[in-house]
Write an enzyme that holds these catalytic residues in place. Structure first.
Site, short mmCIF file in Angstrom:
data_model
loop_
_atom_site.label_atom_id
_atom_site.label_comp_id
_atom_site.label_asym_id
_atom_site.label_seq_id
_atom_site.Cartn_x
_atom_site.Cartn_y
_atom_site.Cartn_z
N LYS A 111 28.80 35.04 46.37
CA LYS A 111 28.51 35.18 44.73
C LYS A 111 27.84 34.82 44.32
CE LYS A 111 33.46 33.64 45.12
NZ LYS A 111 34.94 32.82 44.82
N LYS A 194 38.92 47.81 50.02
CA LYS A 194 40.18 46.74 49.96
C LYS A 194 40.04 46.60 48.40
CE LYS A 194 40.79 42.00 51.33
NZ LYS A 194 39.86 40.46 51.36
N LYS A 197 41.51 42.85 42.21
CA LYS A 197 41.78 42.92 41.33
C LYS A 197 40.36 43.44 40.09
CE LYS A 197 40.63 37.91 41.06
NZ LYS A 197 38.85 37.94 39.98
#
Ligand code: TRP
Length: 332
Positions: A111, A194, A197
């Site tokens: 991240k 995957k 969103k």
């Protein structure tokens, strides 16, 4: 008594992957466990969140959970920031966890990326807050995806070090609950990625707020290959998109992939997709309608969450008192 804790981040655009991979399992766990489910807004702000979006997403996630069948009267459903004990215990855990442990966390590295110096301090201690979430209720089991296993290991290390340092048996060692087949829902545009969103294409995912027409269209446009469906699971090898759609059908129908293929052996994708779309609509439709109803007037959801917060605070209070005593803080 086994006690479940799980948290979900309030990030918008809940999709079928979130439902089949997490929310639906949480609903099922209610039968066998005392469940505490938390919308982790404090985790969300470890990266920038627009305040209006955050508020909206928090309600949306809660509404989805209620609509999916999580019963807030039997369980505890609440918002992390409404229970100050999470922040209090997280601070103590900041003083228990070692820098070396946090430096090994792969999610932080991912991240923070190349701009590590510019990541928030919150993102770095994120796993300590997660440990606090769980241990504030002395939860014994945590349903998580593969990507959270390392954080759960850290929670065990923190519990163990805390107990060891202070010579107590205060915190249990939590166990992960990992779910079986078809929990990994892949993108409708690329069977190796995957469902997410954050994918730029809305056609890559089925949102829990999509209506029947949108679901039909997205499934019709889903990427496939030109061959008909095989009769066995082995025949799906090397066909990521076919495998994903069969897996989706299996998850929605509560069948195995093998059973789905028995039923559809030799079918062309046009026919299979039609069946998959109708099944998806059948399963998601009621959830979708209930979510819309709940979100039309948020006062009901807000009230449920406030009551959940009250219950969570009451649950957390004696544990926090114990921790204060052990650490050497005077009681307030
Ligand atoms: N980190 C988890 C995620 O991103 C969310 C989370 C926060 C969580 N606290 C938790 C999950 C406690 C399980 C238990 O998915």
């Amino acid at each position: 008594m086994n006690r479940i804790f799980s948290g979900v981040q309030p990030t918008g655009n809940l999709h079928l992957g979130n439902y089949l991979g997490a929310i639906r399992n949480w609903v099922r766990l209610q039968q066998d466990y005392e469940c505490i489910y938390c919308v982790v807004d404090m985790h969300a702000i470890t990266v920038w969140q627009d305040p209006r979006e955050l508020r909206k997403s928090t309600r949306e996630v809660a509404a989805a959970m209620i609509a999916a069948g999580i019963d807030p009267r039997r369980n505890t459903l609440f918002i992390q920031s409404q229970v100050p004990g999470h922040a209090q215990l997280a601070w103590i855990f900041n003083c228990v966890a070692r820098l070396g442990w946090l430096n090994r966390m792969t999610q932080f590295k991912e991240k923070a990326g190349k701009h590590r110096e510019n990541a928030s301090a919150g993102l770095y201690v994120y796993p300590n807050l997660m440990a606090a979430d769980i241990l504030l209720y002395k939860a014994t089991h945590v349903p998580v995806g593969e990507d959270q296993k390392q954080h759960l290991e850290l929670a065990r290390d923190i519990a163990q070090k805390f107990n060891g340092d202070f010579g107590v048996e205060l915190f249990p060692l939590v166990e992960p609950l990992i779910f079986g087949e078809a929990t990994r829902v892949m993108s409708l545009r690329d069977g190796t990625k995957k469902m997410s969103k954050s994918d730029a294409s809305d056609f890559s995912r089925i949102n829990l707020t999509d209506d029947a027409d949108a679901i039909r269209l997205k499934i019709r446009r889903a990427k496939t290959d030109p061959d008909p469906l095989p009769g066995t699971v082995a025949g799906l090898a090397g066909r990521a998109e076919a495998d994903n759609l069969v897996g989706l059908y299996a998850a929605l129908a509560d069948l195995t992939r093998a059973q789905v293929l028995e039923r559809f052996e030799g079918a062309m994708f046009s026919r299979f997709k039609e069946a998959l779309a109708e099944l998806t609509i059948e399963r998601i439709g009621p959830l979708n309608a209930e979510m819309k109803r709940l979100l039309a007037d948020p006062s009901e959801v807000d009230a449920v969450l406030r009551a959940g917060g009250e219950r969570a605070r009451a649950r957390a209070e004696p544990v926090l008192r114990e921790v204060y005593e052990v650490v050497g803080f005077l009681s307030p």
